[in-house]
Design an enzyme around this catalytic site. Structure first.
Site, mmCIF file in Angstrom:
data_model
loop_
_atom_site.group_PDB
_atom_site.id
_atom_site.type_symbol
_atom_site.label_atom_id
_atom_site.label_comp_id
_atom_site.label_asym_id
_atom_site.label_seq_id
_atom_site.Cartn_x
_atom_site.Cartn_y
_atom_site.Cartn_z
ATOM 1 N N ASP A 75 0.844 -1.191 0.000
ATOM 2 C CA ASP A 75 0.000 0.000 0.000
ATOM 3 C C ASP A 75 0.883 1.246 0.000
ATOM 4 O O ASP A 75 0.608 2.235 -0.682
ATOM 5 C CB ASP A 75 -0.901 -0.015 1.238
ATOM 6 C CG ASP A 75 -1.568 -1.367 1.429
ATOM 7 O OD1 ASP A 75 -1.234 -2.069 2.396
ATOM 8 O OD2 ASP A 75 -2.386 -1.728 0.573
ATOM 9 N N HIS B 141 -4.352 -3.538 6.854
ATOM 10 C CA HIS B 141 -4.134 -3.778 5.418
ATOM 11 C C HIS B 141 -5.472 -4.239 4.828
ATOM 12 O O HIS B 141 -5.700 -5.420 4.583
ATOM 13 C CB HIS B 141 -3.057 -4.826 5.191
ATOM 14 C CG HIS B 141 -2.887 -5.212 3.754
ATOM 15 N ND1 HIS B 141 -2.476 -4.318 2.791
ATOM 16 C CD2 HIS B 141 -3.092 -6.384 3.103
ATOM 17 C CE1 HIS B 141 -2.448 -4.924 1.613
ATOM 18 N NE2 HIS B 141 -2.809 -6.177 1.773
#
Lengths: 420, 341
Positions: free
Chosen positions: B164, B192
């Site tokens: 990410d 996440h």
């Protein structure tokens, strides 16, 4: 076919084959695009080199996927070498290619300067310094070998033309898509503004497989194995030759001491390894094929201390007929490759090398009608030798006989020489 | 295979080793992109029994690559064998979310996996073993793992949010027209998952101190409406485009995560899902992604950062989701303890 034997070929596997320049692998040290914040905190722009452009066909396929991340990481051309990727796919492949390009963005590769995707060959190969021709027509059920050869010849003819038109001068092309050797021949034959030396057919995967097996058999690290040679065609007739191989500086044959295995199981295992991987994985060997392509280009560009097997245009060495892309051992001093010449060839090796040559000749004959009319297959060495011997003997009948099977330009030259 | 003299190789265990992410990850590890170009590795590959044939094919391919840095490869379905002596562990394998599967069920299935692997790590890992959990739900799986590996210091267990992070950095670099390496100060907060908070409020561009990244990207509103949801949902976008989830970029992120952790982040801020000590109002012991720097083989949370009001909302939202996952996981674990699973 010229019979090769140790007696006929001078043994000179020393000074002539040693690389003439010092060569180094990727230098040790922190790699850009990897450890630590260096992957995001820059190698300063001033320390980087001007970018090189790499084109990849079949870029949305399995091998392409395994390749692209590693090219973007700097593994192929060096830790200080920014790259521009140009990804080529068929029209049907453009949609999955988009996903691959998204992932390349998400990878945050500092060395990746730009990514372009296209189905237009000239655009894709535009200014490319390295082109990896991975995409090829796969064998479909019921397809004859000659159909496969023809279908691929059409693809690689177009790619040869496009490369000749738009690739950077001096660019290198690695043909991975099968049948690699004949595809390389077709591409080169259709690239009038390029030299045949610029086209390489990949047999590095077979070499790496062979090295791995030798290392396993000998119980050593694979990095200690050197000079395993793959001769001929990247196919089931390839000849993995360990007669010159070394393990830690000793002859491999002395370390392994099992000639029966070396000329039997080992050879067939290397030849059939592709099928073995498919049987286990349910998919063909993408990661290892990609690895071989990376190794091949890296070693030619950055140099290597080890011999590399590469499918290159035969120059008559080892009595191999002209006009074939035939895998031979090469030394890589950096930026180019040179054939290792003059290795002694024993009887067994000669027969294996002849067999794979015969297959390559048959493959070429199957696609000859698709080669440009200007294509010149080159003249087999023994025919020139026969002509020379007849000339030295001043035997007119023999001279006529010898020149009969030669191309027109030779016949014209002989005729003109005889009449003077 | 015999190992040459010199330093013993890094033992690296990878689970889910026959899967897509591992297929991209293993060559990267063998090429030295995780521990550097001179560190040899010994791979331990763990898979479930049905995948062992396929894993055999992967091992063949690794041998066929003739890696100078690869000292040995072991393929096994036995966790104890896989984790014995591990210096690093990458836990990619996890139970995938099926259609219509509720979170509680997903957590229950994964609890079983990470309990067994935690126990094996606890019993066999080398001192100082560093673990990164990739398989989703990564943060909570890391918590479960840590629960069953009490002898492994919590600080040595992490969840991957570097993917990410990399995605966010790439998006910022593209938006401001700067090279990747010039972008700093970006971080990922939280889980996440789609509640993660990609925070660019402190982003900087090297050599351009006057550039206000938030402004260049269209202000807070554009961030809330476009940038943040794009990063949060990028995984799904990749699946839609590729028909498969992101393997290549995940593998790169895993290498980056470990390389920063082991080799240092060179002063740069990166993102890792780690168990904090209550920083930024997050409950201690939650595996939460924070901005961290790494040096000497250790991470440390960057403290004292200003968290503006908008950011606080995002951080609280992702924290809430994690607390809910955590309590689901704990009830699964206590139910399991009761039924002696």
């Amino acid at each position: 076919m010229l019979a090769r034997s140790a007696a006929a070929v001078a043994a000179a596997a020393s000074a002539a084959t040693r690389p003439s320049m010092a060569s180094t692998l990727l230098r040790a040290g922190p790699t850009a695009g990897a450890p630590g914040g260096r992957s995001l905190a820059a190698v300063a722009k001033k320390d980087l080199m001007p970018p090189l452009t790499v084109a990849v066909t079949g870029a949305a396929g399995q091998i392409g996927y395994a390749l692209l991340m590693r090219i973007a990481s700097g593994e192929m051309l060096g830790k200080d070498q920014p790259v521009r990727l140009q990804l080529i796919e068929t029209k049907q492949g453009m949609s999955p290619l988009k996903g691959v390009m998204m992932e390349l963005e998400d990878g945050a590769f500092p060395l990746l300067e730009s990514v372009k995707g296209t189905s237009d060959l000239e655009e894709g190969f535009g200014d490319a310094n390295f082109s990896l021709l991975v995409g090829a027509m796969p064998r479909k059920q019921g397809m004859e070998r000659s159909d496969l050869l023809s279908a691929n010849a059409a693809i690689f003819a177009d790619q040869g033309k496009a490369l000749s038109a738009t690739a950077a001068p001096g660019s290198r092309v690695l043909i991975v898509g099968n049948p690699a050797n004949t595809n390389a021949l077709v591409a080169a034959a259709n690239a009038p503004d390029m030299l045949p030396e610029q086209f390489m057919a990949m047999t590095r995967l077979d070499q790496s497989r062979a090295e791995g097996m030798i290392a396993g058999k000998a119980g050593v690290d694979v990095k200690d194995v050197d000079r395993v040679i793959i001769w001929g065609n990247h196919s089931a007739t390839q000849y993995p030759d360990v007669s010159h191989a070394r393990i830690g500086g000793r002859w491999a044959k002395d370390v392994i001491k099992d000639d029966k295995w070396l000329t039997g199981d080992f050879v067939s295992k290397v030849q059939k390894r592709g099928a073995e991987v498919i049987a286990a994985r349910g998919a063909s060997s993408a990661a290892s094929a990609a690895s071989a392509a990376i190794d091949n280009i890296r070693d030619v560009h950055l140099g290597s201390k080890k011999w590399q097997s590469i499918g290159v245009l035969s120059d008559g060495s080892y009595g191999i007929g002209g006009g074939l892309w035939y895998s031979v051992p090469c030394a890589c001093p950096g930026l180019h490759y040179t054939r290792v010449k003059g290795l002694p060839v024993d009887e067994y090796s000669a027969s294996m090398m002849n067999a794979t040559e015969a297959e390559l000749v048959a493959e070429r004959d199957a696609v000859r009608h698709l080669l440009p009319s200007s294509y010149d297959a080159g003249v087999p060495l023994q025919k020139l030798v026969a002509l020379k011997e007849a000339w030295d003997a001043n035997d007119k009948a023999r001279i006529q006989e010898a020149s009969k099977s030669l191309p027109a330009r030779f016949q014209a030259a002989v005729k003109s020489a005889l009449s003077s | 295979m015999a190992s040459n003299g010199g330093d013993p190789p890094m033992v690296v265990t990878v689970t889910g080793a026959a899967g897509q992410i591992a297929y991209s990850l293993l060559p990267a590890i063998c090429a030295g992109r995780m521990f550097g170009p001179t560190t040899r590795v010994a791979l331990r590959l763990l898979e479930i029994p049905p995948a062992m044939t396929s894993l055999g094919g992967v091992v063949m391919e690794l041998t066929d690559c003739a890696w100078p840095l690869l000292a040995s490869v072991t393929a096994t379905s036995d966790a104890a064998e896989a984790f014995a002596g591990a210096n690093a562990a990458v836990l990619v394998g996890a139970f995938p979310r099926g259609p219509g599967m509720e979170r509680a069920e997903l957590l229950a299935k994964n609890a079983g996996i990470f309990k067994a692997q935690g126990a094996a790590l606890d019993a066999g890992a080398a001192p100082g073993c560093k673990v990164v959990v990739v398989g989703n739900p990564a943060n909570t799986n890391a918590m479960i793992l840590s629960h069953f590996a009490p002898s492994i210091p919590k600080k040595n267990i992490s969840a991957l949010t570097r993917l990410d992070h990399n995605r966010a950095v790439a998006a910022v670099a593209a938006a401001v027209g700067a090279p990747l390496g010039d972008v700093g100060g970006v971080c990922i907060w939280g889980n996440h998952s789609s509640t993660q908070y990609p925070d660019v409020t402190r982003a900087t561009v090297a050599g351009k101190p006057d550039v206000n990244v938030v402004e260049v990207m269209g202000g807070q509103q554009a961030l809330s409406e476009t940038f943040i949801p794009t990063i949060q949902k990028r995984g799904a976008a990749i699946i839609a485009a590729r028909k498969m989830s992101s393997a290549m970029s995940a593998a790169k992120a895993i290498c980056d995560h470990m390389a920063s952790w082991v080799g240092g982040s060179d002063g740069a801020t990166v993102s890792m899902g780690v168990a904090g000590a209550g920083e930024y109002g997050i409950e201690a012991g939650t595996f939460f992604s924070y901005p961290v720097t790494c040096t000497g083989g250790e991470w440390s949370i960057v403290e004292g950062l200003t968290v503006d009001e908008a950011s606080r909302k995002y951080i609280d939202a992702t924290s809430q989701e994690l607390q809910a996952e955590r309590s689901d996981a704990l009830s699964v674990l206590s139910a399991a303890a009761e039924s002696k699973l």
